[in-house]
Design an enzyme around this catalytic site. Structure first.
Site, PDB file in Angstrom:
ATOM      1  N   LYS A  98      38.557 -12.879 -25.113  1.00 46.65           N
ATOM      2  CA  LYS A  98      38.771 -11.546 -24.480  1.00 46.65           C
ATOM      3  C   LYS A  98      39.979 -11.013 -24.281  1.00 46.65           C
ATOM      4  O   LYS A  98      40.291 -10.097 -24.324  1.00 46.65           O
ATOM      5  CB  LYS A  98      37.676 -11.500 -23.413  1.00 46.65           C
ATOM      6  CG  LYS A  98      36.297 -11.478 -23.581  1.00 46.65           C
ATOM      7  CD  LYS A  98      35.595 -10.467 -24.369  1.00 46.65           C
ATOM      8  CE  LYS A  98      34.092 -10.617 -24.211  1.00 46.65           C
ATOM      9  NZ  LYS A  98      33.812  -9.463 -25.286  1.00 46.65           N
ATOM     10  N   GLU A 120      33.077  -2.397 -18.736  1.00 45.58           N
ATOM     11  CA  GLU A 120      31.760  -2.688 -18.489  1.00 45.58           C
ATOM     12  C   GLU A 120      31.757  -4.253 -18.623  1.00 45.58           C
ATOM     13  O   GLU A 120      32.903  -4.759 -19.182  1.00 45.58           O
ATOM     14  CB  GLU A 120      30.755  -2.395 -19.670  1.00 45.58           C
ATOM     15  CG  GLU A 120      30.715  -3.324 -20.921  1.00 45.58           C
ATOM     16  CD  GLU A 120      32.089  -2.919 -21.644  1.00 45.58           C
ATOM     17  OE1 GLU A 120      33.101  -2.056 -21.421  1.00 45.58           O
ATOM     18  OE2 GLU A 120      32.277  -3.808 -22.593  1.00 45.58           O
ATOM     19  N   SER A 387      34.556 -19.493 -28.872  1.00 41.71           N
ATOM     20  CA  SER A 387      35.288 -18.356 -28.387  1.00 41.71           C
ATOM     21  C   SER A 387      35.484 -18.197 -26.789  1.00 41.71           C
ATOM     22  O   SER A 387      36.301 -17.573 -26.265  1.00 41.71           O
ATOM     23  CB  SER A 387      34.387 -17.089 -28.541  1.00 41.71           C
ATOM     24  OG  SER A 387      33.115 -17.566 -28.190  1.00 41.71           O
TER      25      SER A 387
END
Lengths: 427, 270
Positions: A98, A120, A387
């Site tokens: 991210k 969000e 990830s």
């Protein structure tokens, strides 16, 4: 909006707003000016050497890029003897891929002269990453999180607050990620002059799907070179988990025009797609419009969004990025569900064979790699996008495997922190 | 000339703005919602905007969100809005559906146009559909002679105001403020500025919505716009009533007060 589909045949040149019949901008008119501003700022930034250099500097000195490639030979023994290579996005600062996107968008926020970011979050990973970038770049930060998720991911709520962000529990609708996105959109419409909506995945209205992909494509670019260097050839299959699909598009992108490389996205199968309790928007959804773009969504016969279900909060979303919808429909990539049980088996296997605790999200990609490895057998090569790391999931995993008696100490302590803060807000 | 256009022209001839009242179908139940819409018309609402309940109403503030959630929980469906449109039309007022786009997309754009036209409905207000994405709807609404109301916002460029207004039929929905639906204590100057900017781009009537709730605000808006759109104030009246019958009466009372409000205005436009 003009259709800017490329005339060239290269799939990786697709820039939106449409990916086949998917994508677009289904938004209130009030947001169009901000989307145009963002599109222009992004277009100018990505060809500006100063922006590129600044982002690259942050990647190397802050996030820890390039992330390494780790071969997983003991894990691979359970995968038919194929070689399994892990792209270690879990080792990035804040623990997942991210950070790639939030640093890019935070720099853009500054370029646009805005002083406030909103985002969000479901599991809290994108919220933590956004709060991190906001702290780094001195931006005011508000994170919308479904009330249900603030309880499930109480530690991440505390983490965001430690980083100086305001966390707003969303009590509307199903009180999960989709409602947090609705609330962030409402905030954005109201405060668009000062505020950038730092959307966390490759969904939403144009230019978000394209922009977020561009900030994550570094994953695939690094991995492609690393696999070539290690094995002398391209992998047979690339696997990645798909919720909104940002890590998957990030690693797929570099391989889109290598037809010999199969791309496999693993959706959250929850209790099984046949049970209706899942988050497999491509496998079990229908084309429609949600959160600003046309894509596959979980919806009932009236067009009402159906609540998704997954053990992995980060995949628990009833839609998917439009580029994935297009890659699925065109057949360039395959998308298959992985159930909660299958994901947790892969989670445990990686822990015990390689000493790596993966995020439950990424465990879906690992489960896919086990399947593909068995299909390919010896000599096959599977590249997995690992990830995120599983620190945030220890509580969930401990409950799943019966390692602690509930309520366990970590969770109750974190819940206490949240409860105290809520009390403060009420006072 | 559509029924909406006729009503707006008649109001203009009286030197006042038209009053447009919003209620979501199915709140608190189907019968009460339809009775409240009919009562609105009886009390002076000129055009009824029927909300189609949606699971993700991102342009709506808390009052309408909660009503819509309740209406969905009670089983409201998009076809109920078409039934309501028929009742409103029979009561003598044009009925527009206000629908988030996925509901129409799922229902089928052509099917929606056919069913709505057959029920005597006047058209659609589409809060999350911009003209660039509306090709199928523009075609279907042309075929069935339905009005299509797109929104303009204070952030719209002059180019977008002209493009959006050109795609509208019936009127242009002027969003008075940057934000979501809800009751506000005052109507922002931005509304009047935006009406004047839009007026430069189109001859269509301009109706102002978002945040208008009182007779005084209706009077104020009536001074510079062709229509006043009120939503949350009606929903609040229905939501705070102790019984469905009282709710219907409360809606009528709010409508009567707003109807006086639009008539108290001194139009200043040329």
């Amino acid at each position: 909006m003009t259709d800017s589909q490329p005339t060239s045949a290269r799939l990786r040149d697709a820039v939106g707003p449409y990916f086949g019949r998917f994508g677009g901008r289904f938004v209130p008119e009030a947001l169009v000016a901000a989307l145009d501003e963002l599109d222009a700022a992004f277009g100018a930034a990505v060809v500006d050497p100063a922006f590129i250099a600044e982002l690259d500097h942050l990647h190397r000195t802050y996030s820890g890029r390039p992330s390494i490639l780790t071969e997983a030979p003991r894990f691979a023994k359970h995968a038919g003897g194929a070689r399994i290579l892990l792209k270690r996005e879990d080792l990035n600062h804040t623990g997942s891929h991210k950070i790639n996107n939030v640093l890019g968008q935070a720099l853009l926020t500054r370029r646009m002269g805005k002083t406030r970011v909103i985002a969000e979050t479901g599991a809290g990973q994108h919220g933590v990453a956004t709060a991190t970038a906001a702290a780094l770049m001195d931006l005011e930060c508000v994170i919308y999180m479904g009330e249900e998720d603030t309880r499930r991911q109480a530690l991440n709520v505390a983490r965001m607050r430690l980083l100086g962000a305001e966390v707003v529990p969303v009590t509307a609708g199903s009180r999960t990620l989709k409602d947090a996105i609705n609330e962030a959109m409402r905030d954005w419409v109201t405060n668009v002059d000062t505020t950038h909506y730092l959307l966390g995945t490759v969904a939403g209205p144009h230019p978000f799907p394209t922009m977020v992909r561009e900030f994550h494509r570094i994953i695939g670019e690094e991995a492609r070179e690393q696999v070539l260097e290690l094995t002398g050839r391209l992998p047979d299959v690339v696997t990645a988990c798909v919720g909104g699909g940002s890590n998957a598009i990030g690693i797929f992108h570099a391989f889109l025009d290598d037809p010999e490389v199969e791309l496999l996205g693993l959706e959250a199968g929850g209790d099984g797609v046949e049970t209706g309790r899942h988050a497999s928007s491509i496998t079990g959804g229908v084309a429609g419009v949600l959160h600003g773009n046309r894509t596959f969504i979980l919806q009932n016969e009236d067009g009402q969004t159906i609540e998704s279900h997954s053990i992995s909060a980060g995949l628990d979303y009833p839609g998917v990025g439009p580029e994935h919808a297009w890659l699925a429909e065109s057949g360039r990539a395959r998308y298959e569900p992985v159930t909660d049980t299958q994901a947790m088996e892969a989670f445990q296997l990686l822990c015990r064979t390689e000493g790596i605790i993966p995020a439950i999200e990424s465990s879906h990609a690992l489960a896919g790699a086990l399947r593909e490895g068995k299909r390919l057998g010896e000599g096959g090569i599977v590249l997995v996008n690992l990830s995120g790391r599983g620190d945030k999931d220890v509580d969930t995993a401990a409950r799943w495997f019966g390692l602690v008696s509930a309520p366990d100490l970590v969770a109750s302590e974190a819940e206490r922190v949240v409860a105290t803060d809520e009390l403060k807000e009420e006072l | 000339m559509s029924s909406v256009s006729s009503v707006l022209a008649a109001a203009r001839a009286e030197g006042r703005a038209a009053l447009i009242g919003y209620l979501p179908v199915g709140f608190p139940d189907h019968e009460t919602s339809v009775a409240a819409m009919v009562a609105m018309v009886g009390a002076g609402v000129d055009i009824v905007e029927i909300g189609v309940p949606y699971s993700d109403p991102l342009m709506d503030g808390p009052v309408i969100q909660h009503a819509v959630e309740a209406s969905l929980a009670a089983g409201a469906r998009p076809k109920d809005a078409i039934v309501a449109a028929e009742a409103v039309a029979q009561a003598g007022a044009p009925a527009l559906l206000m629908s988030y786009w996925n509901l129409v997309d799922r229902y089928g754009v052509a099917r929606m146009a056919t069913d709505l036209a057959n029920a005597g409905g006047a058209g659609l207000i589409t809060p999350d559909l911009i003209p660039e994405e509306a090709g199928e709807w523009i075609e279907a609404s042309d075929e069935h002679g339905l009005d299509r109301i797109f929104l303009v916002a204070p952030s719209s460029t002059d180019g977008r105001l002209a493009m959006t207004a050109a795609a509208c039929r019936g009127f242009v929905y002027v969003a008075s403020t940057m934000g979501v639906t809800g009751v506000r204590s005052s109507v922002n100057d931005a509304a009047e500025v935006l009406v004047h900017r839009t007026r430069a781009a189109t001859d269509l009537p301009l109706c102002v919505g978002l945040g208008v709730s009182t007779a005084e605000q209706a009077t104020q808006v009536s001074g510079f716009a062709d229509g006043v759109i009120v939503g949350s104030a009606f929903v609040r009246a229905l939501a705070s009533a102790s019984s469905p019958a009282e709710g219907v009466r409360a809606v009528a009372t709010v409508a009567a007060s707003l109807a006086e409000g639009v008539r108290a205005g001194q139009p200043t436009r040329s």
